[in-house]
Design an enzyme around this catalytic site. Structure first.
Site: not given
Ligand code: SAH
Length: 253
Positions: A217, A13
């Protein structure tokens, strides 16, 4: 001097914003990279919150204490919780709650101990700016200016966002989360992992804060797949366009 922090959760981002930064200066502090420079005529610091509440709180504190930012704007992705909040929609936070805060029975569920509240409100002016920027951006996308792939009509929502240290990736989890919040009178539109932490730090320091999250999502069984695709393909463009518009309109205020 006004100095605005633009905080992103993920590197994907931040890429687009970083590419536009003028006179960039990188400073490493607290194990993080902070980028100072000028963006759309504003003095800014770009930083990654990293993932989760504590990491985000550390970054926000550093931005205020070390870099003396006067406002913080957060851009990221989130899972849609409320029924009408779909992938590709944008949610501008009006307030935040920590969905994993539970010091009951000493304090009511979701209440921040010693703060006497569960909800932390965003700055009205900044969040109105983000809302307007998000609406303008989506209208432009729908009109086909910024994309060739026929995107279905997406909406901009404004309301409560819930944060907690959990990637919500099962329909049963997201339903339970929404129900529990609702039974305490909180209707959350989306769920993510950092916003409420930054909101709390900003509340402590009296720094105006606002946040915009694009829905990657539905926080359901498909969430991990949808999240990865969305972050790769859409998140950077949205962050760049919405923050760019908001910064430009701040100049005219
Ligand atoms: N391993 C992953 C981790 C992403 S965690 C990666 O870096 O590819 C998900 C991130 O997106 C967090 O910063 C959170 O704020 C946001 N997010 C998006 N969808 C989410 C969901 N369903 N639940 C919690 N956080 C979510």
């Amino acid at each position: 001097m006004t100095r605005i922090a633009v905080l992103s959760a993920l590197a994907e981002e931040q890429h687009g914003l970083l590419a536009l930064l003028r006179q960039p200066q990188e400073i490493r502090h607290a194990g993080r990279d902070f980028w100072l420079g000028e963006l759309h005529g504003q003095h800014v610091v770009l930083a990654l919150s990293r993932i989760g509440k504590v990491a985000a709180a550390t970054t926000a504190t550093a931005l205020i204490e070390r870099f003396h930012v006067t406002r913080i704007v957060f851009t990221g992705v989130a899972g849609g919780l409320a029924p009408g909040v779909q992938v590709g929609d944008v949610v501008v936070a009006s307030s935040f709650v920590q969905h994993d805060m539970d010091a009951s029975p000493i304090f009511p569920r979701y209440e921040l101990p010693l703060y006497g509240r569960s909800l932390m409100a965003c700055d009205e002016t900044l969040s109105a700016l983000l809302f307007e920027a998000a609406c303008n951006h989506l209208a432009r996308v729908e009109a086909g200016f910024d994309t060739q792939d026929g995107v279905a009509a997406h909406r901009v929502h404004r309301g409560l966002i819930a944060s907690g240290d959990r990637f919500v990736s099962a329909a049963a989890q997201s339903t339970a989360l929404r129900r529990a919040l609702r039974s305490a009178g909180h209707e959350a539109l989306a769920v993510e992992m950092e916003g409420a932490a930054v909101a709390q730090v900003c509340l402590d320091y009296g720094v105006p804060f606002a946040a915009v999250r694009t829905i990657s999502d539905r926080a359901d069984d498909q969430a991990h797949l949808d999240f990865a695709t969305f972050v790769r393909e859409v998140a950077s463009r949205y962050a760049c366009a919405i923050i760019g518009r908001a910064l430009r309109s701040l100049l005219n205020k």
